[in-house]
Scaffold this motif. Sequence first.
Motif, mmCIF file in Angstrom:
data_model
loop_
_atom_site.group_PDB
_atom_site.id
_atom_site.type_symbol
_atom_site.label_atom_id
_atom_site.label_comp_id
_atom_site.label_asym_id
_atom_site.label_seq_id
_atom_site.Cartn_x
_atom_site.Cartn_y
_atom_site.Cartn_z
ATOM 1 N N ALA A 685 2.763 -1.123 -9.788
ATOM 2 C CA ALA A 685 4.127 -1.357 -9.322
ATOM 3 C C ALA A 685 4.756 -0.069 -8.788
ATOM 4 C CB ALA A 685 4.962 -1.935 -10.460
ATOM 5 N N LEU A 686 4.516 1.050 -9.467
ATOM 6 C CA LEU A 686 5.069 2.319 -9.019
ATOM 7 C C LEU A 686 4.411 2.786 -7.727
ATOM 8 C CD1 LEU A 686 5.407 4.039 -12.495
ATOM 9 C CD2 LEU A 686 7.281 3.662 -10.892
ATOM 10 N N ARG A 687 3.117 2.549 -7.584
ATOM 11 C CA ARG A 687 2.467 2.900 -6.314
ATOM 12 C C ARG A 687 3.053 2.086 -5.170
ATOM 13 N NH1 ARG A 687 -2.205 2.863 -9.619
ATOM 14 N NH2 ARG A 687 -2.828 0.801 -8.844
ATOM 15 N N ALA A 688 3.355 0.819 -5.445
ATOM 16 C CA ALA A 688 3.962 -0.024 -4.410
ATOM 17 C C ALA A 688 5.332 0.517 -4.002
ATOM 18 C CB ALA A 688 4.086 -1.465 -4.920
ATOM 19 N N VAL A 689 6.080 1.031 -4.971
ATOM 20 C CA VAL A 689 7.382 1.630 -4.659
ATOM 21 C C VAL A 689 7.192 2.879 -3.802
ATOM 22 C CG1 VAL A 689 9.386 2.819 -5.647
ATOM 23 C CG2 VAL A 689 8.526 0.725 -6.713
ATOM 24 N N LEU A 704 6.675 8.489 -7.126
ATOM 25 C CA LEU A 704 5.495 9.308 -6.856
ATOM 26 C C LEU A 704 5.375 10.435 -7.886
ATOM 27 C CD1 LEU A 704 3.144 9.719 -4.892
ATOM 28 C CD2 LEU A 704 4.611 11.280 -3.585
ATOM 29 N N ALA A 705 6.506 11.054 -8.226
ATOM 30 C CA ALA A 705 6.474 12.149 -9.192
ATOM 31 C C ALA A 705 5.957 11.681 -10.547
ATOM 32 C CB ALA A 705 7.868 12.757 -9.334
ATOM 33 N N VAL A 706 6.368 10.494 -10.970
ATOM 34 C CA VAL A 706 5.913 9.954 -12.253
ATOM 35 C C VAL A 706 4.408 9.696 -12.210
ATOM 36 C CG1 VAL A 706 6.068 7.980 -13.810
ATOM 37 C CG2 VAL A 706 8.144 8.974 -12.853
ATOM 38 N N LEU A 707 3.933 9.153 -11.115
ATOM 39 C CA LEU A 707 2.507 8.869 -10.987
ATOM 40 C C LEU A 707 1.681 10.155 -10.996
ATOM 41 C CD1 LEU A 707 2.846 6.092 -8.289
ATOM 42 C CD2 LEU A 707 1.836 5.748 -10.562
ATOM 43 N N HIS A 711 -1.016 11.573 -13.749
ATOM 44 C CA HIS A 711 -2.346 11.682 -13.172
ATOM 45 C C HIS A 711 -2.979 10.295 -13.001
ATOM 46 C CE1 HIS A 711 -6.375 13.410 -12.394
ATOM 47 N NE2 HIS A 711 -5.686 14.517 -12.110
ATOM 48 N N ASP A 712 -2.241 9.432 -12.324
ATOM 49 C CA ASP A 712 -2.726 8.073 -12.056
ATOM 50 C C ASP A 712 -4.052 8.139 -11.308
ATOM 51 O OD1 ASP A 712 -2.881 5.305 -11.560
ATOM 52 O OD2 ASP A 712 -1.797 5.557 -9.664
ATOM 53 N N GLY A 713 -5.045 7.462 -11.837
ATOM 54 C CA GLY A 713 -6.396 7.546 -11.281
ATOM 55 C C GLY A 713 -6.551 6.922 -9.916
ATOM 56 N N ASP A 714 -5.645 6.041 -9.516
ATOM 57 C CA ASP A 714 -5.740 5.374 -8.213
ATOM 58 C C ASP A 714 -4.749 5.932 -7.201
ATOM 59 O OD1 ASP A 714 -7.734 3.570 -9.101
ATOM 60 O OD2 ASP A 714 -6.195 2.350 -10.087
ATOM 61 N N PRO A 717 -5.643 8.050 -2.827
ATOM 62 C CA PRO A 717 -5.491 7.494 -1.478
ATOM 63 C C PRO A 717 -4.029 7.370 -1.042
ATOM 64 C CG PRO A 717 -7.047 6.205 -2.779
ATOM 65 C CD PRO A 717 -6.384 7.139 -3.722
ATOM 66 N N VAL A 718 -3.158 7.093 -1.988
ATOM 67 C CA VAL A 718 -1.725 6.994 -1.660
ATOM 68 C C VAL A 718 -1.191 8.351 -1.229
ATOM 69 C CG1 VAL A 718 0.564 6.505 -2.622
ATOM 70 C CG2 VAL A 718 -1.384 5.048 -3.226
#
Length: 985
Positions: A685-689, A704-707, A711-714, A717-718
Amino acid sequence: MKIAPFALVIVAAAAPLFAQDAPLPPDKAASRIKLPAGFTATLFAGEPDVVQPIAMAFDDRGRLWVVECLSYPDWRTDGTGQDRVVIFEDRDGDGRFDQRKVFWDAGANLSGIELGYGGVWLCSTPNLVFVPDADRDDVPDGPPEVKLDGWDLKAKHNVFNGLAWGPDGWLYGCNGILSNSKVGKPGTPAERRVAIDCGVWRYHPVSERFEAFAHGTTNPWGLDFDEYGQAFITNCVIEHLWHVLPGAHYQRMFGQDVTPNVYSLMASCVDHIHWGGGPWQSSRGGQGEHDQPGGGHAHSGAMIYLGDNWPDEYRGGLFTCNIHGNRVNHDRFERRGSGYVAHHARDFFYANDTWFRGLAIKYGPDGGVYVSDWYDSGECHDYDDVHRTSGRIYKITYGQVKPYNEDLAALSDAELVARQLHKNDWHVAHTRRLLAERAKKLAPDARGSLLKMAREHADVTRRLRGIWALHCVGAATDEFLASPDEDVRAWAVRLSLENREAEPALLDKLQALAQSDPSPRVRLELAAGLQRLPREARWQIGRNLALHAEDGADTNLPLMEWYGVEPLVSADAERALRLAADSRIGVVRQYVVRRFASEVPAEVARQSPAIMEPLVRVLDTIERPEAQFDLLRGACEALAGRRSVLMPAGWTAAYRRLLASPSEPVREEAMRLSLIFGDRDAAAALRAVAVDGSLGDEKRRRALAVLVQQHDGDLLPVLEQLVAEPAMRGSALRGLASYDDPSVAKVILRNYGSLAGSERDDALTTLASRPAYVLTLLDALEKGTVPRADVPAFVLRQLAGIKNQRVAERLRQVWGVVRPASQEKTATIARFRAWLPTDKLQAADRSHGRATFARTCAACHKLFGEGGAIGPELTGSQRTSVDYLLENLVDPSALVGRDYQMSIIETADGRVINGIIVAEDAAVVSVQTQNDRLLVPKDEIETREQSNLSLMPEGLLDKLSETEVRDLIAYLSGSQQTALPPAGE
């Protein structure tokens, strides 16, 4: 660039541009003082009779005792010195001294004075000393006695100072921001000493207890008490006036508070500043737009006038010397909520003499006011050219003055009690101290008279005087907790907890007051008093205070209550969370949860989901969105940067409920916390935002800062996608440094040509973060894909810090030696100095110099109100000296303050981080780099070392042309801001 941080705290060394070339004779200087109608200024004393008057105090005979500080600025480290304590007496009351005698002439590093208990108390860094004179013959009875030691002599002009007796019988003093002191009686082991840097302390002359009374501000150099016994200090650089509360933690110029887990710091009580806006440094000289607001940012001395000579319109006003404005400022107080707000009144005193350097201001026994004048063309940073033979003391009176010819020490007990009703508080304070000195042999009827005063006098300020005197003689009673007057009840609360203990009956009374007292002033004293109680005794009082929703917007109460309940969280987390759930004060809710979550060890959080279950249970009991937000925000702030915090039982259901909240902030914080708990749906959901261009840029950047933080593994590419999007590019470039992937360097270099200036810095910092990326960057530099001129000095430092042999060899091949050898520095400085003759420097283009500063220095340093805050601000430093600038530019690591020492961190996945440690807890280190604030989990740190080097690397000037160096130095040494060159130049 780095400038020594001690050069920031008050004012620059350079004299105002309009300063007269020579000092005025003392009598002429006095004649030029401008005052309101009816007032008169006389020269009480001037050189050679007084020189370098740094502090002063009155004895019980009304004589003025002055400290002459000859040590400054070459503080003595061997305990010897020639500082003097001089006594001045004006027998005929004409405003000029008639008799002068030297009491002591072997002082070292003297900066404060007070009298009482059979002698003289002196700030003599590193010691608080007492010079006995029990027979009062003005000759020391013996050598000085060191009562306390441990104050920091490295504090330069921030040494401890400002001695004053408080209404409670304690001796109070101030402490500056560079005075990193550990204070105690001589011989006290380190672990039992009291830590204090900037703030206020107190010492009891009978019990010999020492306490840090309050922490914060910058360089307080003046302390006084109002008619209600409230303490105030004056201060430099940041706001100038602070209402000082016991146990408070105030905003600072820089650095961290000495106490962990305070989270937020309290603000000044003023609604104005004493300069015309913009950078405070622009106020030097106090003229133009800065004249009407007050003349400048640098203040010394504090006097709340409670004398009986000046007209009543001045009573209760705060007066302080304004160093830049060559005047005395005047503020008026308005009571508001639990505290005060100070408004600017018309300035009272104009010296009309640019050498005026007022340091202390006090009213005396006849109600006249004395102003000490250091008298110099420079100020606190002028370490090389101090005028040791100058100094003045002026006396300011209104109309006719009745000479004072008494000795209060000769009065009877009954007469001392009667003086507690004197209009001039000088008499009140002195006789109260004398009553305290006689406490063991005080006549019984004296106590009875004081008790009658405290109970029955019609004026609350006189009732307070009775209560303070009773306390000082050991006869206080808690009956005043039931007084109909809020100020009396408030002081009864404070005094009842002086000994840090409370019997059950007293606790019951305090709990009842916390629950139902209508006065915010009383609740403030209860909140402050929490810190003086054992933990178990704080619970009910803290909870009752937290139920007062009306205190949520008060200036003082939310944080003061938090400071009091903070230790309870580690004592009983479940109970503390229930207190947070019940609280109607947002700060308390948020910080209790933040403290709870930050206590959880990283290893436990990875292995036990049950550890966070109490938080979920509390969230399930709350329906109010504002309370839900506070609890969620507290948890997110505490857990930010941690990896693998196991999801507690019940969170999934709670999360669904929170996502249905009508409050967007609640939904955002719930999503952030769910991500921390490892929720893949929340991550998606956060990546979608982050990639949704229809949403606001700030919301996208927050997601984006939270992700990145987690260290979101996906996310890789974003990030690579967002590098091509201008609104998100900087955040994406910084975020890429978190990922160890061959594609990162290729993506950055593919987009490099389209990046703007700050974006190029972000790109290069990321490329300098890992050995594989560095090698790719060096290839690009060799091929010219990345111009060498683009590489800032701090990136060079980071490249040189990579501990990889292949990188080191390749760096030497492509770039050469990054750091010149130490023996080359003198020659390097001489080479640049030859480029800077006076005539060429005066003809330099300051506008282009500003552009060079923006490109090379502004990421870290602020000048004239613009730039970063990573390194010390430059505007207040010794910029007029070309040699000083070159020394700092060529050899920035020669002097590095503790708050600016660089750390080098290497993570387990190979990332190298150069930065300043700004905070850390059991699980996470917060690192400020040149372009980002990073949260690094401790269990991911492979190596960590602190360097004596500045974060700013050497060689900054090496890549500049002779013209660029000249323009930059001209800009740095200028007295005011200049325009940037037109676009395209």
